[in-house]
Design a protein around this motif. Structure first.
Motif, PDB file in Angstrom:
ATOM      1  N   SER A 117       6.181  -4.038  -1.921  1.00 56.07           N
ATOM      2  CA  SER A 117       5.719  -2.784  -2.516  1.00 56.07           C
ATOM      3  C   SER A 117       6.339  -2.487  -3.872  1.00 56.07           C
ATOM      4  N   THR A 118       7.366  -3.227  -4.300  1.00 62.44           N
ATOM      5  CA  THR A 118       8.034  -2.911  -5.563  1.00 62.44           C
ATOM      6  C   THR A 118       7.202  -3.375  -6.758  1.00 62.44           C
ATOM      7  N   TRP A 119       7.326  -2.616  -7.842  1.00 60.30           N
ATOM      8  CA  TRP A 119       6.673  -2.941  -9.118  1.00 60.30           C
ATOM      9  C   TRP A 119       7.622  -2.537 -10.239  1.00 60.30           C
ATOM     10  N   VAL A 143       5.117  -7.889  -9.045  1.00 55.81           N
ATOM     11  CA  VAL A 143       4.938  -7.006  -7.898  1.00 55.81           C
ATOM     12  C   VAL A 143       5.246  -7.740  -6.591  1.00 55.81           C
ATOM     13  N   ASN A 144       5.627  -6.948  -5.590  1.00 52.76           N
ATOM     14  CA  ASN A 144       5.816  -7.428  -4.226  1.00 52.76           C
ATOM     15  C   ASN A 144       6.769  -8.630  -4.183  1.00 52.76           C
ATOM     16  N   LEU A 145       6.315  -9.770  -3.680  1.00 58.52           N
ATOM     17  CA  LEU A 145       7.195 -10.922  -3.488  1.00 58.52           C
ATOM     18  C   LEU A 145       7.012 -11.982  -4.573  1.00 58.52           C
ATOM     19  N   LEU A 289      10.799   1.561 -12.109  1.00 53.85           N
ATOM     20  CA  LEU A 289      10.588   0.969 -10.788  1.00 53.85           C
ATOM     21  C   LEU A 289       9.669   1.896 -10.015  1.00 53.85           C
ATOM     22  N   THR A 290       8.421   1.456  -9.841  1.00 48.95           N
ATOM     23  CA  THR A 290       7.478   2.200  -9.028  1.00 48.95           C
ATOM     24  C   THR A 290       7.130   1.371  -7.796  1.00 48.95           C
ATOM     25  N   PHE A 291       6.284   1.938  -6.921  1.00 46.39           N
ATOM     26  CA  PHE A 291       5.918   1.288  -5.661  1.00 46.39           C
ATOM     27  C   PHE A 291       4.416   1.422  -5.440  1.00 46.39           C
ATOM     28  N   CYS A 292       3.814   0.357  -4.934  1.00 41.35           N
ATOM     29  CA  CYS A 292       2.375   0.338  -4.658  1.00 41.35           C
ATOM     30  C   CYS A 292       1.618   0.633  -5.941  1.00 41.35           C
ATOM     31  N   TYR A 300      -1.085  -5.806  -2.520  1.00 41.74           N
ATOM     32  CA  TYR A 300      -0.293  -5.772  -1.288  1.00 41.74           C
ATOM     33  C   TYR A 300      -0.961  -6.477  -0.104  1.00 41.74           C
ATOM     34  N   PRO A 301      -2.281  -6.295   0.127  1.00 40.62           N
ATOM     35  CA  PRO A 301      -2.889  -6.922   1.307  1.00 40.62           C
ATOM     36  C   PRO A 301      -2.769  -8.441   1.350  1.00 40.62           C
ATOM     37  N   THR A 302      -2.642  -9.090   0.188  1.00 41.14           N
ATOM     38  CA  THR A 302      -2.527 -10.549   0.155  1.00 41.14           C
ATOM     39  C   THR A 302      -1.130 -11.010  -0.249  1.00 41.14           C
ATOM     40  N   SER A 303      -0.163 -10.090  -0.208  1.00 46.07           N
ATOM     41  CA  SER A 303       1.187 -10.410  -0.683  1.00 46.07           C
ATOM     42  C   SER A 303       2.065 -11.064   0.370  1.00 46.07           C
ATOM     43  N   GLY A 304       1.639 -11.034   1.618  1.00 45.36           N
ATOM     44  CA  GLY A 304       2.466 -11.539   2.700  1.00 45.36           C
ATOM     45  C   GLY A 304       3.413 -10.516   3.270  1.00 45.36           C
ATOM     46  N   CYS A 305       3.262  -9.258   2.868  1.00 39.09           N
ATOM     47  CA  CYS A 305       4.177  -8.211   3.320  1.00 39.09           C
ATOM     48  C   CYS A 305       3.728  -7.562   4.630  1.00 39.09           C
TER      49      CYS A 305
END
Length: 336
Positions: A117-119, A143-145, A289-292, A300-305
């Motif tokens: 979720s990090t950006w 973003v994310n991972l 540092l924002t999120f989503c 996010y849906p394809t990030s593996g999170c």
């Protein structure tokens, strides 16, 4: 239409020693100096993230921003859940009070925010605006991972990049116009390993050098901390206090062949397909540092999170223990 001559310019080697400009240290941000020379912005996130940017007083009181003589840290809250009616997870966004045009920026970064979720981003935008007038340059972003850094430009129309450039990174898009492709901008994904996220932090961080000139546009170099090829003027820059240089190093800097090939090159000269003067003016620097939001949320849906991005931000405070910036130094050199 880009001419053959202009294409040759984009593939040219670094400027010969005799033609180099003189860039000397203008501003040095280390430790506590961030508190005096930067603004804590508590605005609503323009990228629609699940974030609550806080002011400096709150950030200090909640230990979201703190410093030593040699370190500056800003981070996300990793103790509290977020209520449904809240703006988002507490975090920090800061911008420099000074603005810079032609310049060389050297960032010694120990740690960057990482995790689902990090950006996080280190970037710059026109102090005059309104955005995108005067341009935006993203130096560090992901973003994310993600594990590879993305650098990009966002501009007014009629600014494009050539596919072929003397750079190590790989172009992801060529049109810099913020009105095209949902503001994707013209991006370059770095090729070196450990340029972003968890791999970057595992190596103890590294060094970014950004050279911005009217002649050659924007060029970005990256070295992981333990690389043997880190130039000495990058690894051991001078410190300054009251206008005096301390602790050795050189107050003058410019790329040499020892810097190697840049990770990203954005030609902006008079013969390029994006001219400098009509697209860029003095920029303030920004860490955030924002999120989503618009990018991290959509990816996010394809990030593996797994799960829902906003729900993850709201209900998993301990997941943000590594969501922090740790800066050793940020130094800006300007023409002299």
């Amino acid at each position: 239409m880009r001419t053959g001559y202009a294409l040759l310019l984009s593939l040219a080697p670094l400027i010969p020693v005799s033609a180099r400009a003189h860039f000397t240290i203008k501003d040095s941000y280390v430790g506590h100096s961030f508190f005096d020379a930067w603004n804590w912005e508590s605005l609503d996130d323009p990228t629609h993230g699940r974030v609550n940017y806080v002011d400096q007083g709150f950030a200090i009181a909640q230990n979201l921003s703190y410093a030593t003589d040699s370190k500056f840290v800003m981070r996300a809250d990793d103790f509290n859940t977020v209520g449904q009616g809240d703006r988002g997870r507490n975090s920090v966004r800061i911008s420099s009070k000074n603005a810079y045009d032609e310049s060389i920026i050297v960032l010694d970064l120990q740690h960057m925010p990482e995790g689902c979720s990090t950006w996080p981003a280190f970037w710059s935008l026109s102090q005059r605006g309104p955005w995108p007038h005067g341009g935006e340059i993203d130096y560090i972003e992901g973003v994310n991972l993600a594990t590879q850094n993305l650098a990009s430009l966002h501009t007014t129309p009629q600014c494009t990049m050539p596919q072929t450039r003397l750079q190590s990174g790989n172009p992801t898009s060529l049109d810099c116009d913020a009105n095209v492709n949902y503001n994707q901008g013209c991006g370059v994904s770095f090729a070196k390993p450990a340029s972003y996220g968890t791999p970057f932090n595992a190596e103890g961080g590294g060094f970014f050098a950004i050279v911005r000139t009217k002649r050659d546009g924007v060029r970005i170099w990256f070295w992981s901390r333990n690389e043997a090829t880190v130039p000495p003027e990058i690894r051991n820059p001078p410190s300054s206090q009251g206008g005096f240089l301390l602790g050795g190093g050189n107050d003058e800097i410019y790329p040499t062949d020892s810097w190697g090939t840049p990770e990203a090159v954005f030609p902006l000269g008079k013969d390029a397909s994006c001219d400098y003067d009509s697209h860029f003016d003095p920029h303030a620097l920004v860490f955030d540092l924002t999120f989503c939001g618009d990018w991290a949320g959509s990816a996010y849906p394809t990030s593996g999170c797994g799960g829902n991005c906003n729900d993850f931000v709201d209900n998993n405070p301990s997941a943000f223990s590594d969501a922090y910036w740790e800066i050793n130094s940020l130094r800006i050199y300007t023409p002299s």
